[in-house]
Design an enzyme around this catalytic site. Structure first.
Site, PDB file in Angstrom:
ATOM      1  N   SER A 165     -21.242  28.164  31.455  1.00  0.00           N
ATOM      2  CA  SER A 165     -20.618  29.499  31.424  1.00  0.00           C
ATOM      3  C   SER A 165     -19.815  29.819  32.433  1.00  0.00           C
ATOM      4  CB  SER A 165     -22.094  30.660  31.528  1.00  0.00           C
ATOM      5  OG  SER A 165     -22.551  30.545  32.825  1.00  0.00           O
TER       6      SER A 165
ATOM      7  N   VAL B  31     -18.879  31.695  35.298  1.00  0.00           N
ATOM      8  CA  VAL B  31     -19.423  32.030  36.551  1.00  0.00           C
ATOM      9  C   VAL B  31     -20.059  30.869  37.056  1.00  0.00           C
ATOM     10  CG1 VAL B  31     -20.807  33.525  38.061  1.00  0.00           C
ATOM     11  CG2 VAL B  31     -19.237  34.590  36.051  1.00  0.00           C
ATOM     12  N   CYS B  32     -21.129  30.350  36.230  1.00  0.00           N
ATOM     13  CA  CYS B  32     -22.179  29.073  36.641  1.00  0.00           C
ATOM     14  C   CYS B  32     -21.103  27.968  37.070  1.00  0.00           C
ATOM     15  CB  CYS B  32     -23.037  28.686  35.594  1.00  0.00           C
ATOM     16  SG  CYS B  32     -23.939  29.924  34.930  1.00  0.00           S
ATOM     17  N   GLY B  33     -19.924  27.773  36.156  1.00  0.00           N
ATOM     18  CA  GLY B  33     -19.218  26.807  36.395  1.00  0.00           C
ATOM     19  C   GLY B  33     -18.364  26.969  37.722  1.00  0.00           C
TER      20      GLY B  33
ATOM     21  N   VAL C  11     -21.118  26.180  40.615  1.00  0.00           N
ATOM     22  CA  VAL C  11     -21.456  24.958  40.842  1.00  0.00           C
ATOM     23  C   VAL C  11     -20.509  24.013  41.178  1.00  0.00           C
ATOM     24  CG1 VAL C  11     -23.406  24.817  39.435  1.00  0.00           C
ATOM     25  CG2 VAL C  11     -21.421  24.172  38.588  1.00  0.00           C
TER      26      VAL C  11
END
Lengths: 186, 175
Positions: B52, B54-56, B59
């Site tokens: 997703s 934002v997660c990308g 991290v």
């Protein structure tokens, strides 16, 4: 579970060691933390130009490095090349900065050396810049203080030292935020 | 952007409590336990979903900071309900160099223990924890799912640890 008050505050503040376009007496300083290979930063590039045109002498623009090296394999060398060219003066730094954002799909070491050469900085000097620590250390320092200032991705902007959390794609709102910051400091 | 949680959202595991141990798959054939890292600070990053946007970004940021975490003697662990094969593909696509743990079966069990689970959509929430060398929660933060919390809070929490909490004196204490 709350954000500390220090979050989203630019540390260290803008100083003479920064790359700046515009006078230090300008009422507004816009700082961008950017990555030369990041597509979003490429999208922000013409927007910043437009903001600079519209704000005129009311705004100083500062660029700091935030290369995401694992995501963008050419980003670190692009940042180092811009710093190395920038060692020859602010005008050359900004010329290189602009060339890199105008050529985001061509950022190999050979491309970088070619752009530098066109600005009067030898290819050998750029090749050497990749090998020595001085420029990489500066890029790394920018990255570190960016993280501490609350940069969570690129581009991240700060208006007079405070992180701008609005959508930078919305030029009208961005300009409004800059103009109201100018009024506060007028 | 992921949907936000409901009123059933849980409270984050509070500061000062002992973090519950867990053992989760990091790859299809390897498990990682929290207790593997006893004696050093641990940064736990719960996040909603591999791939997703934002997660990308989140991290990717932490991935650039591994030497900073290492300087603080800290280990960072990502946790979501995605399966180990999905984590493998996500990690490869982003050149990630830290473990992503799979809270997959029983689904969300660890996330629930840490109060970092959305019951309504079945995903982990975007929660951060800094544990000291003794496994005590020293800092936590819950971010709205659509907001990347960055790393400044993590770094300040790590800075605030005492030498003992960093594990600097663990050899002395172990005797």
């Amino acid at each position: 579970m709350t954000r500390e008050s220090a979050a989203g505050t630019l540390t260290p503040p803008v100083s003479d060691s920064d790359h700046a376009e515009g006078a230090s007496s300008a009422p507004v300083t816009l700082v961008e933390y950017g990555d030369y290979e990041c597509p979003s930063c490429g999208g922000a590039f013409p927007i910043v130009k437009e903001l600079q045109r519209k704000m005129g002498s009311d705004m100083r623009f500062v660029f700091r490095n935030f290369p995401l090296r694992e995501a963008h394999p050419h980003a670190l060398h692009a940042a180092i090349a811009a710093e190395a060219v920038g060692a020859h003066g602010a005008r050359k730094f900004w010329a290189m900065h602009d060339v890199l954002y105008e050529n985001q799909d061509a950022l190999t070491d050979a491309d970088l050396a070619g752009y530098a050469s066109a600005l009067g900085v030898s290819e050998a000097e750029i090749a050497n810049a990749f090998e020595v620590d001085a420029f990489a250390d500066r890029v790394r320092a920018d990255f570190r203080n960016g993280v501490r200032s609350g940069v969570n991705g690129t581009p991240t902007f700060f208006i007079n030292g405070v992180r701008y959390d609005g959508d930078w794609r919305d030029v009208t709102a961005f300009l409004g935020a800059l103009r109201s910051a100018a009024k506060v400091h007028a | 952007m992921a949907t936000n949680g409901s009123s059933k959202d849980r409270e984050l595991l509070p500061i000062g409590t002992q973090a519950p141990d867990f053992s989760l798959r990091a790859t299809p054939d390897q498990r990682v336990s929290l207790s593997d890292f006893r004696g050093q600070p641990v940064v736990l990053v719960f996040y909603p979903a591999d791939f997703s946007p934002v997660c990308g970004d989140q991290v990717a940021l932490y991935n650039e900071m591994l030497d900073e975490f290492s300087t603080a003697n800290a280990q960072i662990l990502g946790i979501s309900v995605d399966g180990a094969w999905c984590h493998l593909a996500f990690g490869k696509s982003r050149n990630l160099h830290f473990p992503l743990l799979s809270d997959f079966e029983p689904k969300g069990e660890v996330s629930k223990q840490y109060g970092a689970y959305h019951d309504d959509n079945g995903e982990s929430s975007r929660a951060l924890f800094v544990l000291d060398a003794g496994g005590i929660v020293r800092w936590n933060h819950l971010s709205p799912d659509g907001i990347n919390p960055g790393a400044d809070g993590i770094l300040r929490a790590l800075d605030a640890l005492t030498p003992e909490q960093r594990g600097a004196t663990r050899a002395a204490r172990a005797s």
